[in-house]
Enzyme design. Structure first.
Site, PDB file in Angstrom:
ATOM      1  CG  LEU A 154      -2.021  -1.014   1.311  1.00  0.00           C
ATOM      2  CD1 LEU A 154      -2.719  -0.928   2.663  1.00  0.00           C
ATOM      3  CD2 LEU A 154      -3.030  -0.795   0.190  1.00  0.00           C
ATOM      4  CG  ASP A 155       0.718   4.207  -3.088  1.00  0.00           C
ATOM      5  OD1 ASP A 155       1.590   3.381  -3.440  1.00  0.00           O
ATOM      6  OD2 ASP A 155      -0.068   4.756  -3.875  1.00  0.00           O
ATOM      7  NE  ARG A 156       6.004   8.521   4.274  1.00  0.00           N
ATOM      8  CZ  ARG A 156       7.296   8.743   4.397  1.00  0.00           C
ATOM      9  NH1 ARG A 156       8.074   8.653   3.350  1.00  0.00           N
ATOM     10  NH2 ARG A 156       7.822   9.062   5.553  1.00  0.00           N
TER      11      ARG A 156
END
Length: 200
Positions: A154-156
């Site tokens: 998952l993106d930051r």
């Protein structure tokens, strides 16, 4: 900056990672030293093997190697949080929730702001992979140490549920399901303006 020696030890067993070796023995002189703090010290050039600086936590040690750690910038107070980025990451670690776990997989809730794995753009920040390694769980090795147990990310700044592989069998199966799209994912986003069309 002082070059006073904090730790010095000869390797007695073959085929060990540098960070694992230090995690095992550094506690003798620095109680509470964390795996992420050790990794940060290595990347900062504070650790040498046979009098040569080693910058990779995954460096493989050999019998009779001499491992030396400089005292510079390391203390029991800041070993867990060597810099501001690590302090933030350790606060994020406390927000990670374990939803489910068995012998093959671990299902976690990742908080927003936590990076999943290392990247060249990061500066000493702890990652989800660091958290997983610190937990001393068995992790799948198909993705290598860099992505230990990670099958998807998952993106930051995206929070949500992630499935981590604890076995290589689970890693292969999960990767296959994601490639074949037999495993589905649902994303929820918040908008600060209404959409032009009512759509899904």
């Amino acid at each position: 900056m002082s070059d006073e020696i904090l730790f010095q030890k000869i390797v007695r067993n073959d085929a060990q990672r540098l960070d694992s070796f230090l995690a095992r023995f550094l506690g003798e002189v620095l109680p509470g030293a964390s795996r992420s703090g050790i990794a940060t010290a290595i990347k900062a050039g504070l650790v040498s093997v046979n009098k040569k600086a080693v910058l990779k936590p995954s460096h493989k040690l050999k019998i009779n190697d001499e491992v030396l750690v400089k005292k510079s910038r390391i203390s029991s107070e800041n070993s867990r949080i060597p810099n501001e980025n690590s302090r933030i990451s350790n606060e994020l670690f406390e927000k990670i929730k374990i939803i489910y776990e068995d012998g093959d997989i671990l299902v976690i809730s990742k908080p927003s702001g936590l990076v999943v794995h290392e990247a060249s753009s990061l500066k000493g920040e702890s990652t989800l992979v660091d958290f997983l390694k610190q937990s001393n769980r068995q992790l799948a090795t198909l993705g290598g140490e860099f992505r230990a147990g990670i099958v998807h990310r998952l993106d930051r700044y995206t929070s949500g549920v992630m499935v981590v592989a604890k076995s290589d069998f689970a890693s292969a199966e999960l990767s296959s399901q994601l490639q074949q799209k037999t495993a589905s994912r649902i994303y929820i986003a918040l908008c600060d303006l209404p959409l032009k069309q009512n759509c899904v």
